[in-house]
Design a protein around this motif. Structure first.
Motif, short mmCIF file in Angstrom:
data_model
loop_
_atom_site.label_atom_id
_atom_site.label_comp_id
_atom_site.label_asym_id
_atom_site.label_seq_id
_atom_site.Cartn_x
_atom_site.Cartn_y
_atom_site.Cartn_z
N ILE A 291 0.84 -1.20 0.00
CA ILE A 291 0.00 0.00 0.00
C ILE A 291 0.87 1.25 0.00
O ILE A 291 0.63 2.20 -0.76
CB ILE A 291 -0.92 -0.01 1.24
CG1 ILE A 291 -2.01 -1.07 1.09
CG2 ILE A 291 -1.53 1.36 1.49
CD1 ILE A 291 -3.08 -0.72 0.08
N LEU A 292 1.92 1.24 0.84
CA LEU A 292 2.80 2.41 0.90
C LEU A 292 3.52 2.61 -0.44
O LEU A 292 3.69 3.74 -0.90
CB LEU A 292 3.83 2.25 2.04
CG LEU A 292 3.23 2.34 3.44
CD1 LEU A 292 4.30 2.11 4.50
CD2 LEU A 292 2.55 3.69 3.66
N LEU A 295 0.94 4.09 -2.77
CA LEU A 295 0.68 5.49 -2.45
C LEU A 295 1.87 6.36 -2.85
O LEU A 295 1.67 7.48 -3.34
CB LEU A 295 0.37 5.64 -0.96
CG LEU A 295 -1.05 5.19 -0.54
CD1 LEU A 295 -1.23 5.30 0.96
CD2 LEU A 295 -2.12 6.01 -1.26
N VAL A 299 1.88 9.54 -5.16
CA VAL A 299 2.40 10.82 -4.68
C VAL A 299 3.40 11.37 -5.69
O VAL A 299 3.38 12.58 -6.00
CB VAL A 299 3.03 10.65 -3.28
CG1 VAL A 299 3.89 11.87 -2.92
CG2 VAL A 299 1.95 10.44 -2.24
N ILE A 336 -9.54 4.49 -2.61
CA ILE A 336 -8.92 3.79 -1.47
C ILE A 336 -9.73 4.04 -0.20
O ILE A 336 -9.92 3.15 0.63
CB ILE A 336 -7.44 4.22 -1.30
CG1 ILE A 336 -6.68 3.88 -2.59
CG2 ILE A 336 -6.81 3.50 -0.12
CD1 ILE A 336 -5.21 4.24 -2.55
#
Lengths: 383, 651
Positions: A291-292, A295, A299, A336
């Motif tokens: 997930i990070l 993301l 970003v 999300i």
């Protein structure tokens, strides 16, 4: 109009610099954006492969659309945005006509009239085109006016947003109508409309909400809200998706269960796992780490888009790039947020990852515009 | 601010844009962190919860195991309701490769009708949980099972499953007494504990099955199983056995029930037989009846229409609990009330002209004999008024007694109420009073209506159940037992002793019971040879029966008018079947030590004494008389018999 080609031969002010253009600039490609997009698309295809139960035909289709989307992005990047700005009103008019055509001739699928299927042309949703045309047209209109926009200009802009939104809401496709409104409103906000007016609109919207609930919303829409407030209310009915997706996410833990090892998706307990709920599959198999990673890719993409907006040389480019960047973020956040149970379930796919051709193509077209904005510069600044 | 509008200031514009862009970017950053926080919450803090319980629970399924429903026995241990294995076909949609092709094949194999396919599609649509089986057809025959088994490979996703289904071995005979179970409706689903009824789809719809639902149902059990992706059970992890429902023993006597049903023969009607010693319902027959087995697992539309569309037969309607005009069967209770309230003495007699008129009214109320011979009954006392069923005497009596006094006394016998313990579906009937009429119809009471009530006509309506109860109370000299179906729970259980909530009827002169019982035995046994001085039922019950009666039987006939008949009809002309009077008879025996009380209602039977009376005797004979034609030993008095009650019997 000044295209790079004409400029070369006319020997304009920037003529001396043209020769020193790097190859990405010649190709009108933004390398950081491109890299992030490619990584995201590859990661997305991996997740999708797992989410579709390793379905090869689905992968082939998605790959095909991804290819088309890249061609679209590169193609659009070749056009100078100022050309887009000048043609915006006509394209907008064409788009509105297509929306009217949808309401008249459109194909009905799942109770909504969204698709146009002209013989000889691929089937497509004109509302997808509007996702770009609406911010484009509003930006084009406002860029010729004094900033911040006057009340009159604000009203005209709202009409530009409102006409296609109403047509799309009539299909009915409230999700898309809402997202198009958001894209248009972002242009207005970035153009600097007064906060006072923003507040007034917000107040009116807040007060209108109960009336909307009573008179306008369908039962299925109300049900979604109910389910959001209390998913356990109907654990086997409307709440099923959200309970299942939270379970999938939660069971993934920090490191995930491993690629192709997700139980929820493998056993088909997660409906829509390959479309709107694909984040749940990702979270289950790749865990918090995945997930990070996802993301951070978003970003990077959004950050780069915002940077492009920030350094863009004219108002039109700035407004358009800023709106596209922020709208893209809204897609990510809404999707999300919904899958993780922060927001009610609305049909928004995870951008560039969920299965679905039209969505990828229209998003990549947007990135083509961003690349065009960044590579068709009259005065170079470093980046 | 306004100055800025005059000239386009690009730097100002850009600054404004950048400030807005920063705000947007700032909000985006905050929101990204919100998402991260949410994910950390779900994947780190809540991970254990989701991982250990929830996620596994979708591989490990908890399957309900329906408990076996309690069986129902009659008082002699004969099975009235049992559970038999039944086979049904299910389909798991996800595993059915080509559902339409399979359904087409099934149309050939087990003659699956388009109607069934439509229903299946509705059920498939409603199903929310993936990989859950949906029923295709119930009650598969052995041929069906064989056909499916042979073609199993062509039917992916389809499976035959077995479960126990309710079965009523006595079929029609017990339908109205037992009730039946059927598929649970949406409303019923709301009234039960959803957890306990997981896996159960039948629920008691009527009668004993409905009233004792909680006792019969039992407690659901669970099985934890591991399923693979296609929903197939791989292994059973644990099992909590269900607790079977409790068996129930009823007061019903299958043999007596059968005898009562045979006695009614082809008449429409109802019979209730009570045990005077405890109020137990020994028989409850309503005809025409229906096969309760049709309702198991859902009755077909055609069958249901057949049961419902017959407006005359109404087989689903329980006539034993329906309300009808009692006719003259009300007279013994009214007479007892007149004695007890002092309105009449035993000696008081009228000279019966065969008709009656209220003071100041021109309307003439006729005695039933008027249509045969216009003489009336001569001198009539209460005793004679009972055994010759003199209407005139009771017209006069009721006028003096007043409707409210009648109401209060009769209600002590349970009229106008459902006095049963476990038969809530019984009608309360109507026991009219001034208050009742005001409330029900908003009208005052008219004196003429009291006259009608005297002979059980007009507003008065009673059920065969109430009549049997009243007959039992007469037999018991006022000792109350509320009618009950249940005798005990469990074959080896103790009989349930349920004290009556109705007070025993105490008379000012307890000997009045003997007087009335005697008058009722004379209805059956008194024979003076004269056409209108003999007990009304003597001819039909004693004289016309080849078998001598082995006991003294107390009874009272009633012939309740259904349609207004002309004098010609009363004189014997043919009457339409639907216009014929309803025939009723109440009885108990042996009169001195009653072991059985019965009420018979025969729809359009025409004659209470002539038609309903012999039916009552046939039922009493079946219960009391042995193969030798004598009273069964267990019913013979242990002490020397009491002095003969019937002084005037002419053998």
């Amino acid at each position: 109009m000044l295209t790079p080609e004409t400029r070369k031969y006319t020997g304009s002010v920037g003529a001396g610099l043209e020769r020193k253009l790097s190859w990405p600039q010649r190709l009108h490609v933004d390398i950081p954006l491109l890299c992030a997009l490619v990584v995201l698309l590859i990661f997305g295809l991996m997740v999708l492969y797992s989410a579709t139960n390793q379905s090869v035909p689905e992968m082939r289709r998605q790959l095909y659309f991804t290819g088309v989307a890249f061609v679209m992005m590169f193609g659009i990047a070749q056009f100078d945005v100022r050309w887009l700005r000048n043609w915006a009103p006509w394209m907008f008019l064409g788009g509105v006509l297509l929306l009217v055509a949808v309401l008249v001739f459109g194909e009905v699928t799942n109770g909504a009239r969204r698709w146009l299927n002209f013989p000889g042309l691929p089937r497509f949703q004109p509302s997808e085109v509007m996702k770009i045309l609406v911010p484009l047209t509003v930006a084009s209109y406002l860029s010729r006016k004094m900033m911040p926009p006057s009340f009159w200009h604000l009203c005209i802009s709202l009409v530009i947003i409102g006409v296609p939104v109403i047509l799309i809401a009539k299909q009915p496709d409230l999700g898309t109508a809402l997202l198009i409104t958001v894209a248009g409103v972002f242009v207005l906000l970035l153009a600097g409309i007064r906060w006072k007016w923003v507040m007034i609109v917000l107040m009116v919207a807040l007060m209108a909400a109960p009336a909307l609930w009573v008179f306008y919303m369908d039962d299925y829409q109300k049900n979604r809200i109910h389910t959001f407030v209390d998913p356990e209310r109907e654990p086997l009915g409307a709440g099923w998706n959200i309970i299942q997706s939270k379970t999938a996410i939660g069971s993934g833990g920090v490191n995930g269960k491993g690629w192709l090892k997700g139980v929820q998706s493998r056993l088909d307990f997660l409906p829509e796992g390959h479309t709107d709920f694909i984040v749940a599959v990702l979270a289950e198999e790749f865990g918090l780490v995945g997930i990070l990673f996802l993301l951070s890719l978003y970003v990077v993409i959004i950050g780069r888009a915002l940077y492009i907006a920030g350094v863009a040389q004219d108002l039109f480019s700035r407004l358009l790039a800023g709106s596209l960047a922020l709208t893209f973020f809204v897609y990510v956040f809404v999707n999300i947020g919904m899958v993780s149970g922060l927001l009610p379930v609305v049909g928004v796919p995870l951008p560039l990852v969920s299965l679905g051709g039209t969505s990828i193509i229209s998003l990549m077209a947007g990135f083509g515009i961003l690349m065009s904005i960044h590579t068709h510069r009259t005065v170079r600044i470093g980046y | 601010m306004t100055e800025r509008h005059i000239l386009k200031d690009h730097n100002q514009e850009r600054r404004l844009f950048l400030s807005r862009l920063f705000i947007g970017a700032g909000i985006a950053v905050v929101l990204v962190f919100t998402l991260i926080a949410r994910m950390v919450y779900l994947q780190v803090s809540e991970h254990a919860y989701y991982y250990t319980t929830k996620s596994d629970s979708y591989r490990i399924h908890t399957l309900p195991i329906a408990p076996n429903r309690g069986r129902i026995y009659d008082r002699n241990g004969i099975l009235l309701a049992e559970n038999k294995p039944s086979y049904f076909l299910t389909v798991i949609k996800e595993n059915a490769k080509d559902l339409n092709a399979s359904l087409g094949l099934l149309a050939d194999l087990i003659r699956l009708s388009p109607e069934e396919v439509d229903k299946l599609r509705v059920r498939l649509k409603r199903r929310a949980v993936p990989f859950s089986p949906v029923q295709v057809r119930q009650n598969l025959s052995e041929v069906d099972i064989a056909n499916i088994a042979v073609n199993q490979f062509r039917l992916p996703g389809f499976a035959i499953e077995a479960q126990l289904a309710r079965h009523y071995p006595q079929g029609e005979l017990m339908a109205h007494a037992l009730g039946y179970i059927g598929s649970m409706s949406e409303e019923e689903l709301k009234t039960v504990d959803p957890v306990n009824y997981e896996g159960t789809d039948g629920i008691g719809k009527m009668g004993v099955e409905k009233f004792y639902e909680n006792t019969l149902h039992g407690t659901v059990g669970y099985e934890q199983v591991e399923k693979n992706a296609s929903g197939r059970i791989m292994q059973i992890l644990s099992r909590t056995d269900p607790v079977a429902g409790k068996d129930i023993v009823l007061y019903l006597d299958s043999k007596l029930q059968k005898a009562a049903s045979e006695a009614l023969a082809d008449f429409r009607g109802g019979v209730v037989v009570l045990d005077p010693q405890n109020g137990g319902v020994m028989a409850m027959v309503s005809k025409p009846s229906f096969d309760p087995n049709l309702f198991i697992g859902g009755i077909s539309r055609a069958d249901y229409a057949k049961l419902n569309n017959n407006k005359e037969d109404t087989p689903l309607f329980n006539r034993a609990l329906g309300k009808y005009s009692p006719g003259s069967t009300i007279k013994p209770f009214l007479g007892l009330g007149a004695l007890d309230t002092g309105i009449r003495t035993r000696e008081y007699a009228i000279s019966d002209p065969g008709h009656f008129q209220l003071d100041g009214s021109s309307h003439v109320y006729h005695d039933w004999t008027w249509w045969h011979n216009r003489s009336g009954h001569d001198v009539v006392s209460l005793e004679k008024a009972i055994y010759v069923s003199c209407d005139t005497y009771f017209y006069d009596l009721a006028t003096d007694m007043d409707i409210d006094v009648m109401h209060d006394f009769l209600s002590r016998f349970g009229f106008g109420r459902n006095a049963s313990l476990d038969i809530p579906q019984a009608s309360t009937g109507v026991l009219p009073s001034r208050k009742w009429k005001k409330e029900a119809m908003g009208q005052p009471w008219y004196e003429g209506e009291t006259v009608n009530s005297a002979i059980g006509q007009g507003y008065t309506e009673v059920t065969p159940m109430q009549l049997a109860t009243a007959a039992m109370l007469m037999a018991n000299h006022g000792k109350w037992h509320q009618p009950a179906m249940i005798k005990r729970i469990g074959l080896d259980g103790e009989d349930i002793n349920h004290p009556s909530t109705y007070p025993d009827i105490k008379l000012n002169n307890e000997d009045d019971w003997n007087f009335l019982v005697n008058a009722m035995t004379e209805v059956v046994h008194k024979n003076t040879g004269g056409a209108f001085n003999t007990g009304t039922a003597y001819k039909a019950i004693i004289a016309n029966n080849k078998m001598p009666i082995a006991y003294t039987m107390a009874g009272k006939s009633g012939t309740a008018q259904v349609a207004e008949l002309t004098a010609d009809h009363k004189n014997g002309d043919a009457v339409d079947e639907d216009d014929k009077d309803n025939a009723l008879f109440i009885a108990f025996a042996p009169a001195s030590d009653p072991k059985i009380a019965v009420a018979v209602y025969v729809e359009h039977g025409a004659g209470g004494s002539g038609v309903a009376g012999p039916i009552a005797r046939q039922i009493l004979d079946a219960y009391l008389v042995g193969a030798d034609g004598q009273l069964k030993p267990e019913f013979r008095p242990k002490s020397p018999p009491a002095p003969a009650l019937i002084s005037s019997t002419d053998p």
